[in-house]
Design an enzyme around this catalytic site. Sequence first.
Site, PDB file in Angstrom:
ATOM      1  N   CYS A   1      -2.595  19.619 -17.651  1.00 43.64           N
ATOM      2  CA  CYS A   1      -2.021  18.727 -18.657  1.00 43.64           C
ATOM      3  C   CYS A   1      -1.609  19.525 -19.888  1.00 43.64           C
ATOM      4  CB  CYS A   1      -3.040  17.661 -19.028  1.00 43.64           C
ATOM      5  SG  CYS A   1      -2.480  16.553 -20.329  1.00 43.64           S
TER       6      CYS A   1
ATOM      7  N   HIS B   1      -1.688   1.243  -4.186  1.00 50.90           N
ATOM      8  CA  HIS B   1      -2.089   2.645  -3.982  1.00 50.90           C
ATOM      9  C   HIS B   1      -1.224   3.608  -4.787  1.00 50.90           C
ATOM     10  CE1 HIS B   1      -4.329   1.604   0.017  1.00 50.90           C
ATOM     11  NE2 HIS B   1      -5.029   1.308  -1.056  1.00 50.90           N
TER      12      HIS B   1
ATOM     13  N   ASN C   1       2.038  -6.889  13.186  1.00 55.86           N
ATOM     14  CA  ASN C   1       1.702  -5.475  13.388  1.00 55.86           C
ATOM     15  C   ASN C   1       1.758  -5.174  14.883  1.00 55.86           C
ATOM     16  OD1 ASN C   1       0.803  -3.127  11.763  1.00 55.86           O
ATOM     17  ND2 ASN C   1      -0.892  -3.100  13.199  1.00 55.86           N
TER      18      ASN C   1
ATOM     19  N   CYS D   1      -4.038  17.988 -22.869  1.00 55.62           N
ATOM     20  CA  CYS D   1      -5.505  18.154 -22.929  1.00 55.62           C
ATOM     21  C   CYS D   1      -6.050  19.177 -21.940  1.00 55.62           C
ATOM     22  CB  CYS D   1      -6.184  16.804 -22.717  1.00 55.62           C
ATOM     23  SG  CYS D   1      -6.270  16.297 -20.984  1.00 55.62           S
TER      24      CYS D   1
ATOM     25  N   SER E   1      -2.718  -1.403   9.169  1.00 47.83           N
ATOM     26  CA  SER E   1      -3.832  -1.401  10.118  1.00 47.83           C
ATOM     27  C   SER E   1      -5.001  -2.229   9.573  1.00 47.83           C
ATOM     28  CB  SER E   1      -4.273   0.033  10.404  1.00 47.83           C
ATOM     29  OG  SER E   1      -4.527   0.702   9.187  1.00 47.83           O
TER      30      SER E   1
ATOM     31  N   GLN F   1       0.851  -1.201   0.000  1.00 49.79           N
ATOM     32  CA  GLN F   1       0.000   0.000   0.000  1.00 49.79           C
ATOM     33  C   GLN F   1       0.880   1.242   0.000  1.00 49.79           C
ATOM     34  OE1 GLN F   1      -3.623  -0.399   2.758  1.00 49.79           O
ATOM     35  NE2 GLN F   1      -2.133  -1.751   3.705  1.00 49.79           N
TER      36      GLN F   1
END
Length: 248
Positions: free
Chosen positions: A154, A121, A220, A157, A196, A101
Site C-alpha cells: 500500500c 465474493h 444447474n 500505509c 454448486s 458469486q
Amino acid sequence: MSAELEEFADLVRKSRSIAIFTGAGISTESGIPDFRSPGGLWEKNRPIDFSEFLQSEEARRESWRRKFAMESVLSKAEPNKGHMAISSLYEQGKICAVITQNIDGLHQASGVSDADVIEVHGNTTYAKCLDCATRMELERVKEIFAVDETLPSCEKCGGLIKTATISFGQAMPVEEMRRAAEAALSCDLFVAIGSSLVVYPAAEIPLTAKQAGAPLVILNREPTPLDGYADLVLHREIGETLASVTKL
Ligand code: NAD
Ligand code: ZN
C-alpha cells in the site's frame, strides 16, 4: 416444451420481484472455466486461501501470477445467452436483484445496472489494501510485479495489496451480504443458477428466500445439496434453458 420448462416459465411469468443468484456455471458458456467441473480451475490450481495469502510471500506471488494469467481470458469474455436472458427480464422490471458469486462483471456487461448487481465474493477488476482499504489499480500492480515479481504494498500505509475478491477463509463483505439477505427476504421467486451451492455462507442465501416463503428454482447441470429444498430443479444447460423460458 417439457413440463418442467413450462412450470419454470409459468413461475417467471407470475412473479414481479425475482431474485437471481448466480455462480461460476453461468459464465462457462462465455469461456470462463468454473471451479468444480471436469477441467475446471480446481483441477489445475488448488485455491489459495486467505491465511496462506497473509502468511506466505510465495502464495501472494502465485496469486498475482494466476490473476494476470486469467486476465487475458476475462478481458475477452462476453455475456452469453444466459446473461442476456436475465438482462431481458431485468429490462422488463421483473428482477429485484442479481446476487452473484462471480467476479467477472458479465452481468453488468449484459446491461444490469451496477446498483442492482450484488457481488458477494467481490470483484477482480481492481485491488485494495487489506489494512486501510485504499484502492490500487491493477495497472499499477502490474508495473510493480512485472519487474521481478516484486509484491505490491500500500502506498499509504505499507499494508498488503490483494485483488478486491473474497478468498476462502476471508470475511464476507457486510453490506453486500445484508443486501443479498434483504433481496432473499422480499423476493417473490428465487432462482439459483450455475452454482454448486456448497460454498458457505453464500449458499445460505437461497435457503433464506425459501424459508421466507419464495418459491425456489435451481438450474444447474449437476445435482446440488439444496435440490431437496427446491420447488423446481432443472438439471439442464443454462444458456438454452433461460433463453427458452424467457421467450415464453
Ligand atoms: P462452482 O464451480 O462450484 O459450480 C459451478 C456449477 O455450475 C457446477 O455445479 C456445474 O455443474 C455447473 N455448470 C457449469 N456450467 C454449466 C452450464 N453451462 N449449464 C448448467 N450448469 C453448469 O461455482 P460456484 O458455486 O459459483 O462457486 C465457486 C466459487 O468460485 C465462487 O466463489 C465464485 O466466486 C468463484 N469463481 C468465479 C468465476 C467467475 O467469476 N466467472 C469463475 C470460477 C470461480
Ligand atoms: Zn493501506
